[in-house]
Design an enzyme around this catalytic site. Structure first.
Site, PDB file in Angstrom:
ATOM      1  N   ASN A  46      -8.963   9.624   0.830  1.00 32.24           N
ATOM      2  CA  ASN A  46      -9.759   9.593  -0.125  1.00 32.24           C
ATOM      3  C   ASN A  46     -10.559   9.513  -0.904  1.00 32.24           C
ATOM      4  O   ASN A  46     -11.036  10.142  -1.851  1.00 32.24           O
ATOM      5  CB  ASN A  46      -8.201   9.574  -0.349  1.00 32.24           C
ATOM      6  CG  ASN A  46      -7.741   9.557  -1.705  1.00 32.24           C
ATOM      7  OD1 ASN A  46      -7.766   8.288  -2.711  1.00 32.24           O
ATOM      8  ND2 ASN A  46      -7.670  10.561  -2.303  1.00 32.24           N
TER       9      ASN A  46
ATOM     10  N   GLN B   3      -5.066  -7.237  -4.192  1.00 34.28           N
ATOM     11  CA  GLN B   3      -4.818  -6.458  -5.021  1.00 34.28           C
ATOM     12  C   GLN B   3      -4.225  -7.436  -5.917  1.00 34.28           C
ATOM     13  O   GLN B   3      -4.158  -6.480  -7.333  1.00 34.28           O
ATOM     14  CB  GLN B   3      -3.303  -6.176  -4.555  1.00 34.28           C
ATOM     15  CG  GLN B   3      -2.899  -4.854  -5.087  1.00 34.28           C
ATOM     16  CD  GLN B   3      -3.485  -3.768  -4.726  1.00 34.28           C
ATOM     17  OE1 GLN B   3      -3.470  -3.304  -3.670  1.00 34.28           O
ATOM     18  NE2 GLN B   3      -3.549  -2.788  -5.626  1.00 34.28           N
TER      19      GLN B   3
ATOM     20  N   LYS C  73       2.817  -4.145  -6.682  1.00 33.04           N
ATOM     21  CA  LYS C  73       2.244  -2.656  -7.096  1.00 33.04           C
ATOM     22  C   LYS C  73       1.288  -3.279  -5.863  1.00 33.04           C
ATOM     23  O   LYS C  73       0.819  -3.870  -5.667  1.00 33.04           O
ATOM     24  CB  LYS C  73       1.248  -2.615  -8.425  1.00 33.04           C
ATOM     25  CG  LYS C  73       1.393  -0.950  -8.261  1.00 33.04           C
ATOM     26  CD  LYS C  73       2.363   0.522  -8.683  1.00 33.04           C
ATOM     27  CE  LYS C  73       1.914   1.326  -8.494  1.00 33.04           C
ATOM     28  NZ  LYS C  73       1.622   1.968  -6.551  1.00 33.04           N
TER      29      LYS C  73
ATOM     30  N   LYS D 256       1.330  -5.835  -0.962  1.00 37.37           N
ATOM     31  CA  LYS D 256       0.846  -3.839   0.043  1.00 37.37           C
ATOM     32  C   LYS D 256       1.411  -4.114   1.096  1.00 37.37           C
ATOM     33  O   LYS D 256       2.739  -4.849   1.204  1.00 37.37           O
ATOM     34  CB  LYS D 256      -0.447  -4.424   0.339  1.00 37.37           C
ATOM     35  CG  LYS D 256      -1.430  -3.811   1.585  1.00 37.37           C
ATOM     36  CD  LYS D 256      -2.485  -2.836  -0.341  1.00 37.37           C
ATOM     37  CE  LYS D 256      -2.994  -1.602   0.519  1.00 37.37           C
ATOM     38  NZ  LYS D 256      -3.735  -1.624  -0.680  1.00 37.37           N
TER      39      LYS D 256
ATOM     40  N   SER E  28      -2.485   4.531 -10.681  1.00 31.60           N
ATOM     41  CA  SER E  28      -0.865   4.788  -9.947  1.00 31.60           C
ATOM     42  C   SER E  28       0.223   4.009 -11.330  1.00 31.60           C
ATOM     43  O   SER E  28       1.254   4.351 -12.209  1.00 31.60           O
ATOM     44  CB  SER E  28      -0.296   3.281  -8.965  1.00 31.60           C
ATOM     45  OG  SER E  28      -1.067   4.008  -7.842  1.00 31.60           O
TER      46      SER E  28
ATOM     47  N   LYS F  86      -7.028  -7.243  -8.133  1.00 37.47           N
ATOM     48  CA  LYS F  86      -6.975  -6.501  -9.048  1.00 37.47           C
ATOM     49  C   LYS F  86      -5.934  -5.640 -10.278  1.00 37.47           C
ATOM     50  O   LYS F  86      -7.174  -5.555 -11.045  1.00 37.47           O
ATOM     51  CB  LYS F  86      -7.087  -5.209  -7.463  1.00 37.47           C
ATOM     52  CG  LYS F  86      -7.861  -4.092  -7.946  1.00 37.47           C
ATOM     53  CD  LYS F  86      -6.742  -2.933  -6.440  1.00 37.47           C
ATOM     54  CE  LYS F  86      -7.784  -3.429  -5.256  1.00 37.47           C
ATOM     55  NZ  LYS F  86      -7.663  -2.465  -4.097  1.00 37.47           N
TER      56      LYS F  86
ATOM     57  N   GLY G  91       0.055   5.452  -1.757  1.00 38.80           N
ATOM     58  CA  GLY G  91      -0.834   5.418  -0.779  1.00 38.80           C
ATOM     59  C   GLY G  91      -2.209   4.084  -0.191  1.00 38.80           C
ATOM     60  O   GLY G  91      -2.125   3.360  -0.909  1.00 38.80           O
ATOM     61  N   ASP G  92      -2.780   4.442   0.841  1.00 38.29           N
ATOM     62  CA  ASP G  92      -4.067   3.345   1.298  1.00 38.29           C
ATOM     63  C   ASP G  92      -3.913   4.571   2.752  1.00 38.29           C
ATOM     64  O   ASP G  92      -3.906   5.665   3.002  1.00 38.29           O
ATOM     65  CB  ASP G  92      -3.682   2.484   1.381  1.00 38.29           C
ATOM     66  CG  ASP G  92      -4.772   1.128   1.137  1.00 38.29           C
ATOM     67  OD1 ASP G  92      -5.152   1.002   0.960  1.00 38.29           O
ATOM     68  OD2 ASP G  92      -5.017   1.129   2.653  1.00 38.29           O
TER      69      ASP G  92
ATOM     70  N   THR H 111      -9.296   6.410  -7.219  1.00 42.93           N
ATOM     71  CA  THR H 111      -9.675   5.468  -6.580  1.00 42.93           C
ATOM     72  C   THR H 111     -12.004   5.711  -6.886  1.00 42.93           C
ATOM     73  O   THR H 111     -12.142   4.942  -6.951  1.00 42.93           O
ATOM     74  CB  THR H 111      -9.734   4.943  -5.648  1.00 42.93           C
ATOM     75  OG1 THR H 111      -8.050   5.286  -5.688  1.00 42.93           O
ATOM     76  CG2 THR H 111     -10.681   3.758  -4.374  1.00 42.93           C
TER      77      THR H 111
HETATM   78  P1  NDP Z   1      -7.800   7.270   3.857  1.00 42.37           P
HETATM   79  O1  NDP Z   1      -7.053   7.221   5.448  1.00 42.37           O
HETATM   80  O2  NDP Z   1      -8.584   8.903   2.918  1.00 42.37           O
HETATM   81  O3  NDP Z   1      -9.616   7.401   4.849  1.00 42.37           O
HETATM   82  C1  NDP Z   1      -9.883   6.257   5.734  1.00 42.37           C
HETATM   83  C2  NDP Z   1     -11.325   6.544   6.254  1.00 42.37           C
HETATM   84  O4  NDP Z   1     -11.817   5.373   6.245  1.00 42.37           O
HETATM   85  C3  NDP Z   1     -11.416   7.442   6.951  1.00 42.37           C
HETATM   86  O5  NDP Z   1     -12.616   8.781   6.825  1.00 42.37           O
HETATM   87  C4  NDP Z   1     -11.392   6.672   8.730  1.00 42.37           C
HETATM   88  O6  NDP Z   1     -12.122   7.415   9.759  1.00 42.37           O
HETATM   89  C5  NDP Z   1     -12.147   5.439   8.275  1.00 42.37           C
HETATM   90  N1  NDP Z   1     -12.085   4.309   8.410  1.00 42.37           N
HETATM   91  C6  NDP Z   1     -10.810   3.910   9.011  1.00 42.37           C
HETATM   92  N2  NDP Z   1     -10.135   2.336   9.492  1.00 42.37           N
HETATM   93  C7  NDP Z   1     -11.569   2.707   9.923  1.00 42.37           C
HETATM   94  C8  NDP Z   1     -12.577   1.902  10.862  1.00 42.37           C
HETATM   95  N3  NDP Z   1     -11.287   0.381  11.726  1.00 42.37           N
HETATM   96  N4  NDP Z   1     -13.536   2.091  11.109  1.00 42.37           N
HETATM   97  C9  NDP Z   1     -14.255   2.920  10.826  1.00 42.37           C
HETATM   98  N5  NDP Z   1     -14.189   3.815   9.664  1.00 42.37           N
HETATM   99  C10 NDP Z   1     -12.154   3.588   9.617  1.00 42.37           C
HETATM  100  O7  NDP Z   1      -7.266   5.884   3.514  1.00 42.37           O
HETATM  101  P2  NDP Z   1      -8.564   5.457   1.796  1.00 42.37           P
HETATM  102  O8  NDP Z   1      -9.573   6.383   1.459  1.00 42.37           O
HETATM  103  O9  NDP Z   1      -7.194   6.489   0.959  1.00 42.37           O
HETATM  104  O10 NDP Z   1      -9.276   4.479   1.984  1.00 42.37           O
HETATM  105  C11 NDP Z   1     -10.331   3.280   2.600  1.00 42.37           C
HETATM  106  C12 NDP Z   1     -10.661   2.318   1.739  1.00 42.37           C
HETATM  107  O11 NDP Z   1     -10.290   2.069   0.434  1.00 42.37           O
HETATM  108  C13 NDP Z   1      -9.728   1.015   2.102  1.00 42.37           C
HETATM  109  O12 NDP Z   1     -10.210   0.265   2.579  1.00 42.37           O
HETATM  110  C14 NDP Z   1      -8.957   1.361   1.233  1.00 42.37           C
HETATM  111  O13 NDP Z   1      -7.858   0.068   1.275  1.00 42.37           O
HETATM  112  C15 NDP Z   1      -8.890   1.387   0.032  1.00 42.37           C
HETATM  113  N6  NDP Z   1      -8.712   1.617  -0.669  1.00 42.37           N
HETATM  114  C16 NDP Z   1      -8.138   2.954  -1.881  1.00 42.37           C
HETATM  115  C17 NDP Z   1      -7.572   2.991  -2.097  1.00 42.37           C
HETATM  116  C18 NDP Z   1      -6.871   4.708  -2.543  1.00 42.37           C
HETATM  117  O14 NDP Z   1      -6.544   5.189  -3.746  1.00 42.37           O
HETATM  118  N7  NDP Z   1      -5.993   5.229  -1.595  1.00 42.37           N
HETATM  119  C19 NDP Z   1      -7.398   2.703  -3.739  1.00 42.37           C
HETATM  120  C20 NDP Z   1      -8.104   0.802  -3.926  1.00 42.37           C
HETATM  121  C21 NDP Z   1      -8.756   1.122  -2.803  1.00 42.37           C
HETATM  122  P3  NDP Z   1     -11.159   7.535  11.022  1.00 42.37           P
HETATM  123  O15 NDP Z   1     -10.851   9.344   9.751  1.00 42.37           O
HETATM  124  O16 NDP Z   1     -11.991   8.256  11.608  1.00 42.37           O
HETATM  125  O17 NDP Z   1      -9.620   6.556  10.848  1.00 42.37           O
HETATM  126  O1  2IT Z   2      -5.911  -0.342  -2.334  1.00 43.75           O
HETATM  127  C1  2IT Z   2      -5.131  -0.652  -3.602  1.00 43.75           C
HETATM  128  O2  2IT Z   2      -5.900  -0.655  -4.781  1.00 43.75           O
HETATM  129  C2  2IT Z   2      -4.599   1.016  -3.727  1.00 43.75           C
HETATM  130  N1  2IT Z   2      -4.403   1.314  -2.213  1.00 43.75           N
HETATM  131  C3  2IT Z   2      -3.570   1.833  -4.378  1.00 43.75           C
HETATM  132  C4  2IT Z   2      -2.823   0.571  -4.770  1.00 43.75           C
HETATM  133  C5  2IT Z   2      -1.803   1.966  -5.732  1.00 43.75           C
HETATM  134  O3  2IT Z   2      -0.971   0.635  -5.461  1.00 43.75           O
HETATM  135  O4  2IT Z   2      -2.329   2.863  -6.154  1.00 43.75           O
END
Ligand code: NDP
Ligand code: 2IT
Length: 450
Positions: A241, A111, A90, A126, A382, A114, A165-166, A210
């Site tokens: 997100n 992961q 997952k 992943k 999830s 986690k 998603g991520d 998240t």
């Molecule tokens: P999104 O794509 O929704 O948002 C990503 C954000 O991070 C954007 O603002 C983006 O800016 C910025 N970003 C991405 N890459 C870079 C970079 N190289 N340098 C600077 N800024 C950057 O992703 P999420 O919000 O889903 O994910 C954000 C983080 O949270 C990630 O590390 C992800 O692995 C983690 N995460 C996500 C989960 C989820 O459920 N979605 C769960 C747990 C962890 P820009 O638009 O300019 O690229």
């Molecule tokens: O990093 C993470 O935990 C996620 N992007 C969410 C993974 C999931 O299966 O919901």
């Protein structure tokens, strides 16, 4: 350092020498396990650590698609099925130009731990692609997702591997991926993906989970240290997100979000950010954060400069929430945050702080909420989506949110108790690693040498 741990780390470095993020994540986990490994000589006999750092399976594939000009584009596709000992693999899919095998492996390794902390039956995986979604039309995104699924479908399933998603993958992408899976398999297998839309099997509160979960964890961590969120100043790296819903819950608890960012730079609004405007810019229009100035010309925009401290971390704050990407906070950035009086760090992103940065925070008594515990609310919800899909019966927003709050509260308690049990003070990272490792190790040993 314990010689078994030292040898395994050296071996990982030698055999994966070009995978710097993966090596970093192995260091981060294994270096905190000394006391457990010392107490369990059987682990070495079992080759437990050697097995733990090697993915069960890595799938790499070609993703060809046709852009709007009729030109054929080819991207790399990945799915890393790291550890399936406590449940189906997952973990999310990341679409970002920086994606490579090292990043996929670090994310899948993290992961695994986690998911163990959530207390729910999910293994670690992943995937993703080096596809860059920025500036692509909706049709290009759809064609890319369909091509990606043409291959991925052979490797996933509700009881096998469940992507979500991520970075770069949200509800729109999950919709296209699900549609293609359904068409190829001729099967309505709702539990094969999570983060789905609400009209076709998604869970209420998954979108928020998240970010909300991060703040539930932060609330518990502050409470255990006689503090609250109320009245605190908060800066957030990212505006995707995780960042947006962390901001929403922060505001609900009476704190003030003064800055948010994207990869280009950050906006700083001393009166407090207008989150509805951020949502419009990012969730609806998919524009750059600088757009915020059009409505709020008195806000300050600061551009990121390559090689320098990201602008958002130069702002004085009580609480910093890195919710963008890995290695956002290095030692230099950590030092600046501490000298500006930061009290707590909450990692919404995966591995946003370097090992040196983490050590500096801990040595300086900064409360540190580690990613694999603090951002586990997304994957936990999830897993709740998977439960609802199996039961064919959805829960209300309040039911899911209440379960999420309970899960995050339990995760914090586990980190705290485990750190205390091993005499590690307020090192919640070590607490998280030891608790997660113990669960995965138990399952792996019970299942024999596989
Ligand atoms: P999104 O794509 O929704 O948002 C990503 C954000 O991070 C954007 O603002 C983006 O800016 C910025 N970003 C991405 N890459 C870079 C970079 N190289 N340098 C600077 N800024 C950057 O992703 P999420 O919000 O889903 O994910 C954000 C983080 O949270 C990630 O590390 C992800 O692995 C983690 N995460 C996500 C989960 C989820 O459920 N979605 C769960 C747990 C962890 P820009 O638009 O300019 O690229
Ligand atoms: O990093 C993470 O935990 C996620 N992007 C969410 C993974 C999931 O299966 O919901």
């Amino acid at each position: 350092m314990n010689s078994y741990i030292k040898n395994v780390i050296e071996d990982v470095e030698n055999r994966n020498s070009n995978e710097k993020e993966f090596i970093q994540s192995v260091h981060e986990v294994l270096e905190t396990l000394e006391k457990v490994i010392d107490n369990n000589p059987d682990f070495e006999k079992n080759g437990l650590l050697e097995r733990l750092v090697e993915p069960e399976r890595v799938i790499m594939f070609r993703v060809p698609w046709v852009d709007d000009n009729g030109k054929v584009q080819v991207n790399k596709g990945y799915r890393v099925q790291f550890n399936g000992s406590i449940g189906p693999y997952k973990g999310g899919l990341r679409f970002h130009e920086s994606v490579n095998l090292s990043i996929m492996k670090f994310l899948a390794f993290e992961q695994t731990f986690k998911n163990a902390l959530t207390g729910l039956p999910i293994g670690g995986g992943k995937g993703g692609s080096d596809f860059n979604p920025k500036g692509k039309s909706d049709n290009e995104i759809m064609r890319f997702c369909q091509s990606f699924m043409n291959e991925l479908q052979r490797h996933i399933g509700a009881d096998l591997d469940v992507p979500a998603g991520d970075i770069g993958v949200g509800a729109r992408e999950i919709g296209y991926l699900f549609g293609q899976y359904r068409k190829i398999k001729n099967l309505y297998e709702a539990g094969v993906l999570t983060g789905k839309g609400l009209s076709y099997g998604g869970s209420l509160a998954r979108k928020e989970a998240t970010g909300f979960g991060l703040i539930y964890f932060m609330r518990e961590m502050l409470k255990a240290n006689n503090m609250t969120l109320e009245g605190k100043t908060v800066t957030i790296s990212g505006s995707g997100n995780v960042a947006i819903y962390a901001a929403q819950k922060t505001l609900e608890y009476g704190a003030k979000v003064v800055a948010m960012s994207d990869s280009n730079g950050c906006i700083w609004d001393k009166d407090g950010i207008d989150l509805a405007e951020i949502k419009r810019i990012k969730e609806v229009e998919r524009l750059r954060i600088k757009e915020y100035l059009k409505k709020y010309p008195n806000a300050v925009y600061m551009e990121n400069v390559k090689g320098e401290i990201p602008a958002v971390y130069t702002i004085k704050t009580d609480i910093a929430l890195p919710c963008a990407t890995q290695n956002d906070i290095n030692l230099e950035t950590a030092k600046l945050l501490v000298s500006n009086g930061v009290k707590a760090i909450g990692e919404g992103a995966n591995m946003p702080t370097t090992i040196e940065g983490i050590k500096y925070f801990l040595e300086n008594g900064i409360l540190f909420a580690p990613a694999k515990a603090a951002n586990a609310g997304g994957v936990a919800t999830s897993a709740l989506e998977m439960s609802q899909n199996s039961m064919r019966c959805p829960w209300t927003f309040e039911e899911v949110d209440e379960k999420l709050d309970r899960i995050m509260t339990n995760i914090f308690a586990t980190c705290k108790h485990t750190a205390e049990k091993y005499n590690l003070g307020k090192n919640y990272l070590a607490g998280a690693n030891i608790a997660a490792f113990s669960k995965v190790a138990d399952a792996m040993i019970a299942q024999g040498i596989i």
